[in-house]
Design an enzyme around this catalytic site. Structure first.
Site, PDB file in Angstrom:
ATOM      1  CG  ASN A 149      39.653  42.406  42.064  1.00 45.64           C
ATOM      2  OD1 ASN A 149      38.796  43.270  42.220  1.00 45.64           O
ATOM      3  ND2 ASN A 149      39.801  41.383  42.908  1.00 45.64           N
ATOM      4  CD  GLU A 150      39.659  39.937  34.223  1.00 47.35           C
ATOM      5  OE1 GLU A 150      40.902  40.000  34.213  1.00 47.35           O
ATOM      6  OE2 GLU A 150      39.039  38.962  33.745  1.00 47.35           O
ATOM      7  N   PRO A 151      42.277  43.925  34.876  1.00 46.07           N
ATOM      8  CG  PRO A 151      43.898  43.505  33.250  1.00 46.07           C
ATOM      9  CD  PRO A 151      42.708  42.884  33.938  1.00 46.07           C
ATOM     10  CB  SER A 153      40.391  46.121  39.583  1.00 45.98           C
ATOM     11  OG  SER A 153      39.646  45.168  38.876  1.00 45.98           O
TER      12      SER A 153
END
Ligand code: GLP
Length: 248
Positions: A149-151, A153
């Site tokens: 869950n990347e920035p 998300s």
């Protein structure tokens, strides 16, 4: 409120995490219930897995009653590739214990694009049908990602295909030899999937994690630091060594 624990080093901390996991497995076994664990790859949980393997071999800790769900897998990725998280989990942990194959759930990286949506929905359903994850283990990326869950998300995100950030691909290029070899996508549990776990333990070792740990704990919840969503979870613990906690 996130509980934090600081250990002298990662060896000491990993023993504590392994003990927490084994107590839960034994408690669930006594109740005749399945123990549902959410597991993570990366360097952070490796010593915890080694400790659990030791407990299995020396003390007879059994994983017969354990069901695991892994956070993520690269996409596309063949399970037998040397870079796959499937391979990682089998080599570092699963092949050394008595877990039943049918109880191993690692997102598949070798399905067609068309199948992904259904596959992810079923992955979520499988977790829910077992009554949810009892304990989710997490690492943290230096950009604050949990799972993949990347920035950016969303708090309501569930298991899905995502784009791996350039930041993460650069970090991963060490394992893949070159950034061009790092897959551009992954399938990951979502923030909502993670926050549904009854208990969460995040592991962070080393100076390299100190700044993102400060942001995660000391700043307000921010989608650009996905790990900060954990502030809204009722039963989360962070495990540090002296270095990773040095900016707190
Ligand atoms: C990886 C994984 C995460 C992991 C994180 C940290 O890219 N997708 O699940 O927690 O990055 O890895 P490490 O523990 O090696 O620092």
């Amino acid at each position: 409120m996130i509980k934090t624990h600081i250990y002298k080093n990662s060896n000491e901390g990993s023993i504590v995490v392994a003990n927490k996991i084994s107590s839960l497995i034994k408690k669930k076994e006594e109740l005749n219930q399945k123990c549902v664990l959410g597991l993570s790859t990366g360097s952070s949980p490796i010593k915890t897995y080694s400790e659990l393997i030791k407990m299995h071999k020396k003390e007879g800790l059994s994983f017969k009653n354990v069901v695991i769900f892994n956070l993520d897998e690269f996409y596309p990725m063949k399970p037998n590739s040397q870079f796959s998280y499937h391979k990682f989990m089998f080599n570092k942990f699963l092949k050394h214990i008595d877990i039943q194959k049918k109880n191993v759930n690692i997102p598949k990286g070798d399905i067609s694009n068309k199948e992904i949506r259904n596959y992810c929905e079923n992955f979520e359903k499988k977790i829910d049908n077992l009554g949810g994850i009892d304990l989710q283990l997490l690492g943290i990326g230096t950009n604050g990602h949990i799972g993949f869950n990347e920035p950016g998300s969303n708090i309501n995100s569930i298991t899905r295909k995502i784009i791996i950030s350039n930041h993460s691909r650069l970090v991963l290029s060490k394992d893949f030899k070159s950034i061009d070899n790092v897959p551009k996508h992954a399938i990951t549990m979502g923030i909502k999937t993670i926050l549904k776990a009854k208990k969460i333990i995040l592991i962070a070792w080393g100076k390299i994690k100190s700044e993102i740990i400060r942001k995660t704990l000391k700043e307000k919840i921010n989608p650009l630091v996905p790990a900060s969503y954990l502030q809204s979870h009722r039963n989360t613990e962070f495990m540090f060594d002296n270095d990773s906690s040095s900016y707190l």
